[in-house]
Write a protein that holds these residues in place. Sequence first.
Motif, PDB file in Angstrom:
ATOM      1  N   LYS A   1      10.383  66.098  90.785  1.00 34.11           N
ATOM      2  CA  LYS A   1      10.178  64.696  90.388  1.00 34.11           C
ATOM      3  C   LYS A   1      11.511  63.971  90.434  1.00 34.11           C
TER       4      LYS A   1
ATOM      5  N   VAL B   1      14.485  61.749  88.888  1.00 31.49           N
ATOM      6  CA  VAL B   1      15.072  61.823  87.537  1.00 31.49           C
ATOM      7  C   VAL B   1      14.445  60.814  86.576  1.00 31.49           C
ATOM      8  N   HIS B   2      14.213  59.584  87.033  1.00 29.49           N
ATOM      9  CA  HIS B   2      13.729  58.554  86.107  1.00 29.49           C
ATOM     10  C   HIS B   2      12.298  58.796  85.624  1.00 29.49           C
ATOM     11  N   THR B   3      11.574  59.744  86.223  1.00 27.54           N
ATOM     12  CA  THR B   3      10.203  60.023  85.783  1.00 27.54           C
ATOM     13  C   THR B   3      10.100  61.313  84.955  1.00 27.54           C
TER      14      THR B   3
ATOM     15  N   ARG C   1      12.990  67.974  81.631  1.00 24.96           N
ATOM     16  CA  ARG C   1      14.441  68.074  81.427  1.00 24.96           C
ATOM     17  C   ARG C   1      14.801  69.419  80.804  1.00 24.96           C
TER      18      ARG C   1
ATOM     19  N   HIS D   1      23.657  62.877  85.213  1.00 19.50           N
ATOM     20  CA  HIS D   1      22.653  62.977  86.273  1.00 19.50           C
ATOM     21  C   HIS D   1      21.215  63.025  85.748  1.00 19.50           C
TER      22      HIS D   1
ATOM     23  N   GLN E   1      20.505  61.259  83.094  1.00 24.58           N
ATOM     24  CA  GLN E   1      20.432  59.958  82.430  1.00 24.58           C
ATOM     25  C   GLN E   1      20.114  60.090  80.939  1.00 24.58           C
TER      26      GLN E   1
END
Length: 79
Positions: free
Chosen positions: A18, A20-22, A28, A53, A55
Amino acid sequence: GDSGMAELFRECLASVGKPVHTLTKKDRMKIIRLLNQKNAFSYRRSVPFVAKHLQVSRYTIYKYLDELSREDTQEGETP
């Protein structure tokens, strides 16, 4: 240094599949677990690199590592 860490990070991120922002917390945590298994956190400045990386804050990375070590400890205690 950074190039080895970047390569490990890319591998672990790809295993989740996926952007990163999702990512959810579970995603994570999976990435942190994989990085930890590959000794990525033995690299100098790896926590700030991963935090940037993913976020999230460095505090979050340390919290996730703590949660993972607690899980591992609990699993070790179960017969």
